[in-house]
Motif scaffolding. Structure first.
Motif, PDB file in Angstrom:
ATOM      1  N   UNK A 171     -29.833   5.231  -4.735  1.00 18.38           N
ATOM      2  CA  UNK A 171     -28.692   4.312  -4.592  1.00 18.38           C
ATOM      3  C   UNK A 171     -28.509   3.822  -3.152  1.00 18.38           C
ATOM      4  N   UNK A 172     -29.301   4.374  -2.218  1.00 21.47           N
ATOM      5  CA  UNK A 172     -29.276   3.956  -0.804  1.00 21.47           C
ATOM      6  C   UNK A 172     -27.914   4.220  -0.158  1.00 21.47           C
ATOM      7  N   UNK A 173     -27.438   5.465  -0.281  1.00 21.32           N
ATOM      8  CA  UNK A 173     -26.124   5.835   0.244  1.00 21.32           C
ATOM      9  C   UNK A 173     -26.271   6.867   1.353  1.00 21.32           C
ATOM     10  N   UNK A 174     -25.577   6.594   2.470  1.00 20.13           N
ATOM     11  CA  UNK A 174     -25.486   7.506   3.603  1.00 20.13           C
ATOM     12  C   UNK A 174     -24.075   8.083   3.625  1.00 20.13           C
ATOM     13  N   UNK A 175     -23.917   9.291   4.160  1.00 19.14           N
ATOM     14  CA  UNK A 175     -22.589   9.887   4.260  1.00 19.14           C
ATOM     15  C   UNK A 175     -22.457  10.636   5.568  1.00 19.14           C
ATOM     16  N   UNK A 176     -21.257  10.587   6.144  1.00 11.11           N
ATOM     17  CA  UNK A 176     -21.002  11.325   7.373  1.00 11.11           C
ATOM     18  C   UNK A 176     -19.673  10.952   7.978  1.00 11.11           C
ATOM     19  N   UNK A 186     -18.471   0.236   2.650  1.00  9.92           N
ATOM     20  CA  UNK A 186     -17.965   1.566   2.351  1.00  9.92           C
ATOM     21  C   UNK A 186     -17.805   1.718   0.846  1.00  9.92           C
ATOM     22  N   UNK A 187     -18.529   2.663   0.263  1.00 11.27           N
ATOM     23  CA  UNK A 187     -18.363   2.977  -1.164  1.00 11.27           C
ATOM     24  C   UNK A 187     -17.094   3.806  -1.358  1.00 11.27           C
ATOM     25  N   UNK A 188     -16.876   4.730  -0.411  1.00  9.29           N
ATOM     26  CA  UNK A 188     -15.754   5.653  -0.495  1.00  9.29           C
ATOM     27  C   UNK A 188     -15.498   6.180   0.911  1.00  9.29           C
ATOM     28  N   UNK A 189     -14.230   6.342   1.257  1.00  8.07           N
ATOM     29  CA  UNK A 189     -13.897   6.936   2.544  1.00  8.07           C
ATOM     30  C   UNK A 189     -12.541   7.612   2.427  1.00  8.07           C
ATOM     31  N   UNK A 190     -12.315   8.595   3.289  1.00 13.88           N
ATOM     32  CA  UNK A 190     -11.066   9.354   3.240  1.00 13.88           C
ATOM     33  C   UNK A 190     -10.884  10.113   4.542  1.00 13.88           C
ATOM     34  N   UNK A 191      -9.658  10.579   4.742  1.00  7.11           N
ATOM     35  CA  UNK A 191      -9.324  11.396   5.907  1.00  7.11           C
ATOM     36  C   UNK A 191      -9.269  12.848   5.459  1.00  7.11           C
ATOM     37  N   UNK A 192      -9.957  13.707   6.190  1.00  5.46           N
ATOM     38  CA  UNK A 192      -9.962  15.139   5.885  1.00  5.46           C
ATOM     39  C   UNK A 192      -8.540  15.683   6.090  1.00  5.46           C
ATOM     40  N   UNK A 193      -8.009  16.369   5.078  1.00  4.14           N
ATOM     41  CA  UNK A 193      -6.645  16.898   5.146  1.00  4.14           C
ATOM     42  C   UNK A 193      -6.570  18.148   4.271  1.00  4.14           C
ATOM     43  N   UNK A 225     -10.064  13.912  10.569  1.00  5.69           N
ATOM     44  CA  UNK A 225     -11.326  13.185  10.747  1.00  5.69           C
ATOM     45  C   UNK A 225     -11.526  12.213   9.590  1.00  5.69           C
ATOM     46  N   UNK A 226     -12.236  11.119   9.849  1.00  6.08           N
ATOM     47  CA  UNK A 226     -12.488  10.072   8.859  1.00  6.08           C
ATOM     48  C   UNK A 226     -13.929  10.188   8.379  1.00  6.08           C
ATOM     49  N   UNK A 227     -14.112  10.349   7.076  1.00  3.71           N
ATOM     50  CA  UNK A 227     -15.425  10.556   6.476  1.00  3.71           C
ATOM     51  C   UNK A 227     -15.728   9.391   5.539  1.00  3.71           C
TER      52      UNK A 227
END
Length: 197
Positions: free
Chosen positions: A51-56, A115-122, A140-142
């Motif tokens: 699907x050619x998706x990176x995450x970090x 961005x497929x999906x993003x969120x703030x770590x909480x 942090x923003x992931x």
């Protein structure tokens, strides 16, 4: 040797502030002028080859980032507090602004991505760093980023290692800080990440 530490923030009433693009860079980071961040130990991973998706991490809360102003040779540190990251993400969501992606902070080297999906770590809300990734501090923003073009995806995964935000921010000096304290903070965040491996 002491160096000044600045908190980066945005004023929601100003039109031109906040993150407007993300560079895919070889050494990621994460200038009241436009700023790009690199050479910070936050890396993306290929999470789906097909699907050619990176995450970090797009931004790491409270991580001191070394800066050198090339014009004046001024050396200092900046940091994004969790509350600033929240305001940046909130502004992006409210305004429906689309992040642009490029290679090495060069707008002429645009990357077809979104961005497929993003969120703030909480941790209080049960939003943790995704399994298999180094643990990040709260605030942090992931993100999960889809690279549209296959050739670009192949080039990026073989030559780039991380996300590096760019945008306009206000600097608020909070004082001079010893490099030893800065390094201790960086080590503390790194140790937390390493424990999650």
């Amino acid at each position: 040797m002491d160096k000044p530490l600045y908190v980066l923030d945005i004023d929601e009433n100003e039109e031109i502030v906040g993150v407007d693009a993300v560079g895919l860079v070889e050494q990621p980071a994460i200038e009241r002028a436009w700023m790009a961040f690199s050479k910070v130990k936050t890396h993306f991973e290929v999470v789906d080859e097909v699907k050619q998706i990176l995450a970090g991490a797009l931004m790491v809360a409270d991580l001191p980032i070394f800066r050198r102003d090339e014009a004046t040779n001024r050396e200092y540190y900046v940091t994004f507090p969790a509350k600033t990251i929240f305001k940046i993400v909130e502004r992006l969501k409210k305004s429906n602004l689309k992040l642009k992606f490029n290679l090495d902070h060069n707008p002429k080297n645009e990357v077809q991505a979104f961005l497929m999906n993003d969120f703030i770590i909480d941790s209080k809300m049960g939003v943790a760093t995704p399994r298999g990734h180094k643990e990040l501090p709260d605030g942090s923003w992931f993100g999960f980023v889809k690279i549209v073009d296959r050739k670009q995806f192949d080039d990026i995964k073989s030559g780039k290692t991380g996300f590096s935000v760019e945008g306009y921010f206000n600097e608020i000096k909070i004082g001079d800080i010893e490099e030893e304290k800065i390094q201790n903070q960086i080590n503390k965040i790194q140790m937390k990440k390493d424990k999650s491996k």
